[in-house]
Structure formats: structure tokens, C-alpha cells
Design a protein around this motif. Structure first.
Motif, mmCIF file in Angstrom:
data_model
loop_
_atom_site.group_PDB
_atom_site.id
_atom_site.type_symbol
_atom_site.label_atom_id
_atom_site.label_comp_id
_atom_site.label_asym_id
_atom_site.label_seq_id
_atom_site.Cartn_x
_atom_site.Cartn_y
_atom_site.Cartn_z
ATOM 1 N N TYR A 106 26.279 66.650 48.302
ATOM 2 C CA TYR A 106 27.202 67.781 48.301
ATOM 3 C C TYR A 106 27.406 68.335 46.892
ATOM 4 C CZ TYR A 106 28.034 66.132 52.999
ATOM 5 O OH TYR A 106 27.848 65.738 54.313
ATOM 6 N N THR A 107 27.296 67.462 45.902
ATOM 7 C CA THR A 107 27.295 67.948 44.510
ATOM 8 C C THR A 107 26.095 68.849 44.270
ATOM 9 O OG1 THR A 107 28.403 65.932 43.743
ATOM 10 C CG2 THR A 107 27.262 67.253 42.087
ATOM 11 N N GLY A 108 24.937 68.444 44.778
ATOM 12 C CA GLY A 108 23.740 69.278 44.667
ATOM 13 C C GLY A 108 23.902 70.594 45.397
ATOM 14 N N LEU A 109 24.548 70.553 46.559
ATOM 15 C CA LEU A 109 24.804 71.780 47.313
ATOM 16 C C LEU A 109 25.671 72.738 46.506
ATOM 17 C CD1 LEU A 109 24.622 73.201 50.177
ATOM 18 C CD2 LEU A 109 26.840 72.147 50.642
ATOM 19 N N PHE A 110 26.718 72.207 45.872
ATOM 20 C CA PHE A 110 27.622 73.032 45.073
ATOM 21 C C PHE A 110 26.910 73.620 43.855
ATOM 22 C CE2 PHE A 110 30.427 73.150 41.337
ATOM 23 C CZ PHE A 110 31.290 74.167 41.724
ATOM 24 N N LEU A 111 26.183 72.782 43.113
ATOM 25 C CA LEU A 111 25.516 73.257 41.893
ATOM 26 C C LEU A 111 24.387 74.224 42.221
ATOM 27 C CD1 LEU A 111 25.372 69.937 39.829
ATOM 28 C CD2 LEU A 111 26.951 71.860 39.550
ATOM 29 N N GLY A 112 23.584 73.891 43.221
ATOM 30 C CA GLY A 112 22.497 74.782 43.608
ATOM 31 C C GLY A 112 23.015 76.103 44.137
ATOM 32 N N GLY A 113 24.092 76.056 44.935
ATOM 33 C CA GLY A 113 24.684 77.289 45.450
ATOM 34 C C GLY A 113 25.263 78.152 44.345
ATOM 35 N N THR A 114 25.852 77.512 43.350
ATOM 36 C CA THR A 114 26.394 78.263 42.215
ATOM 37 C C THR A 114 25.278 78.949 41.441
ATOM 38 O OG1 THR A 114 28.282 76.758 41.997
ATOM 39 C CG2 THR A 114 27.711 78.083 40.074
ATOM 40 N N LEU A 115 24.182 78.227 41.214
ATOM 41 C CA LEU A 115 23.049 78.809 40.484
ATOM 42 C C LEU A 115 22.462 79.986 41.245
ATOM 43 C CD1 LEU A 115 21.021 78.869 38.195
ATOM 44 C CD2 LEU A 115 19.725 77.063 39.358
#
Length: 349
Positions: free
Chosen positions: A69-78
Motif C-alpha cells: 500500500y506504500t507502493g500504491l501511494f507513492l506510485g499513484g502520487t508520481l
């Protein structure tokens, strides 16, 4: 608590959208009319920021800390930032594609990947080293699919809402409660934006919105729907997002056949063909909503059927959709003449 997260997502999105409508012209984030587009005046296109903010508010409220979910947040932000730069500066398609790949790779780095494909005949096909490129290809493909269908007021937003709700239902049936809740939060953030995006739209979501939605839908599908070792589990995400995926695939085929760059716009998308039959924007969007809803219901049904029954449903859906696309002219030649209206011409997106 869960209901509060959904209310927060919708409220933040709904409250920010009018503010972003006023801010967009100052930043140069406006969609200018031309011969291909239906709208006549400058349209603000920062609605995607409101959708992003609504989802992030719910995400932070829920407090998920797992790596995926951290990856989801960071990737979505990028991916949202890449789209935002494009909405303001109009970057090249290649640079935008590199940004999409980087966001997908960031997600993969946090452990989100398709580890195997189900073999319809026997066992599993372990992807091994191919897991990373296959996952990136899926995420980038769906991201662009949502981006390309964003051609009519409310089309991409409504399509994303239906897909997000469907992913939530299937994830919940599979025991993936966190994925189901995040999918509903994404749907709620879209719902807060939709009143401003229905025809006649007051604002567009822009690439920052369509790419963010595509990225999250693809990512949540990988996290929540591809872990079951059944034949049908492989196809459920494809069915849920079937119409955007098929429309994008056929657009690429058309452009390659006509020796045109695959990123070059054309007038052969499904929504263009519906407009060419004399439908209004609202009618065309309603038809596509209906098809997406039927596909969503079919995806839920597939989780309740045996493998043999599921395969029959998939074959039937494929035949029906291809026949419909051929009838409308999405596959190439249009068989049904355009119905004349009082207007001499109808500009296409």
C-alpha cells in the motif's frame, strides 16, 4: 470508521473541485478547443488533483502501512504529478510514457507484482523473472486505456467509478477487505468529482486524473484479484476493465494498419462511433456506462461459477462485444450510416 473514510474521500474531492476550477486558468492547465474537440471554450483540467486528494485523505485516515500500500501511494502520487505536468506544460508522449513506467516500477519495487498466470489446461505458469515486466506492462496499459477513453464529459470518471466498485465487490468476495475498502475510497473520490464533470462539464479531470485512476485500478486489481490459483481469476481484472482495454487495443491496431504513430489521435474510438450514429454526449456516455456495468456484473458472476461455466461466459462476452464494435465501426469500416441531425457537422474529440 470505514464509512467515515468514504465520506471523507467524497467530501474532499467535492470541496476541492470548484477551487481547482478557478486555479487552473492561472496555472495554464486548460483544455483549448480545436477541430477535434466538442467543447467550445477553455476548460479547466485539474479535476484529477481533487480526485487524488480525496483518495489520499481516505488512505491516510485508514492508516494502512503494509509495503504494497506504500507502493500504491507513492506510485499513484508520481503518476498524478506526471499527469499534472502534462496538463500544464503539455509534455511529449514519450516522456509521459517514461513517467508511467517509473510509477509502475516504483509499485513493483514495493512487492506488487503478478507472480503467476493460471494455465487453462493444468497447473500454474510461474512467471519468474517475467513477473516484473508483465506487471509493469499491465499497469502502464490500463493507465493509458483510461487516459484514451477520456473523450466525453463524465466518460472516464463514470467508467472508473463502475470499475472501482466492481473491484471492491470481487475483492470482498475473495476476502481482500483492505483492497475492497481502498477501491470504494477511490470510487467515492470519483463520485465527489462527477457532479462537475457530467455534460455540460464545468471541468475536466485532465491527465493527472485519468492516469491516476488507471494506475490505481490496475494496481488494486493486481493486489486483490490475481492471488487466486484458478483459471478464471486471470480474466476477472480484464473483464472489469474490458471496454477501455479493448478500445485502446483496437486504436493501436488501427493506427499501425494505417501507418500512423500509436499515440496519434483518431476518430475511431467507441465514443466517436456512438456520436457518429447520432447519439448525444449524454446518450453515448449512458450506453458505455451500461456496457461497463454489464461487464462488472459479469466479473462478479465469474467468481461464483465453475471454470467451465466461466469459460462459456467469457467466450459469449467476447463474441458480443466484438460484434457490437464491428457494427459501430470501431474495428474499422462503419456499416451503419451516420444519422443526420440539424447540425451540419459534429466535431470529434
Amino acid at each position: 470508521m470505514h464509512v467515515l473514510a468514504l465520506i471523507l474521500a467524497g467530501a474532499v474531492s467535492f470541496g476541492l473541485t470548484p477551487l481547482l476550477c478557478r486555479l487552473a486558468p492561472r496555472l495554464g492547465a486548460v483544455d483549448k478547443p480545436d477541430a477535434r474537440k466538442i467543447h467550445r471554450g477553455l476548460m479547466p483540467r485539474l479535476g484529477g488533483v481533487a480526485i487524488y486528494a480525496g483518495f489520499v485523505a481516505a488512505f491516510c485516515f485508514l492508516g494502512y502501512r503494509e509495503s504494497e500500500y506504500t507502493g500504491l501511494f507513492l506510485g499513484g502520487t508520481l503518476i498524478m504529478l506526471v499527469g499534472l505536468v502534462d496538463d500544464i506544460k503539455n509534455i511529449s508522449p514519450r516522456l509521459k510514457l517514461l513517467g508511467q513506467i517509473a510509477a509502475a516500477a516504483l509499485l513493483v519495487a514495493f512487492g506488487v507484482r503478478v507472480e503467476f498466470l493460471t494455465n487453462p489446461f493444468d497447473g500454474l505458469l510461474m512467471l519468474g523473472k517475467l513477473a516484473v515486466p508483465v506487471t509493469i506492462f499491465w499497469i502502464v496499459g490500463v493507465t493509458n486505456a483510461l487516459n484514451l477513453v477520456d473523450g466525453l464529459d463524465g466518460l472516464a470518471a463514470g467508467t472508473s467509478f463502475i470499475a472501482a466498485v466492481t473491484i471492491a465487490v470481487v475483492a470482498w468476495l475473495n476476502g481482500e477487505g483492505e483492497v475492497a475498502l481502498l477501491s470504494l475510497a477511490l470510487a467515492a473520490s470519483v463520485l465527489g468529482f462527477l457532479p462537475f464533470n457530467f455534460h455540460p462539464a464545468r471541468t475536466f479531470m485532465g491527465d493527472c486524473g485519468s492516469m491516476f485512476l488507471g494506475f490505481n485500478l490496475a494496481s488494486l486489481a493486481v493486489i486483490g484479484l490475481t492471488k487466486s490459483a484458478t483459471v478464471i481469476s486471470l480474466f476477472i481484472p480484464v473483464v472489469i476493465l474490458g471496454l477501455p482495454i479493448l478500445d485502446t487495443f483496437l486504436a493501436i491496431v488501427r493506427r499501425l494498419y494505417n501507418h500512423r504513430p500509436i499515440f496519434a489521435p483518431d476518430k475511431g474510438h467507441l465514443h466517436h462511433c456512438l456520436l457518429a450514429q447520432g447519439l448525444t454526449q449524454r446518450q453515448a456516455v449512458a450506453v458505455i456506462y451500461l456496457v461497463n456495468a454489464c461487464l462488472g456484473a459479469s466479473a462478479v458472476l465469474l467468481t461464483r461459477l465453475t471454470t467451465d461455466q466461466g469459460v462459456l461466459i467469457l467466450v459469449g462476452l467476447t463474441v458480443l462485444i466484438l460484434l457490437g464494435c464491428d457494427r459501430l465501426g470501431v474495428l474499422g469500416k462503419r456499416r451503419v450510416p451516420r444519422i443526420k441531425t440539424r447540425h451540419n457537422s459534429l466535431p470529434m474529440l
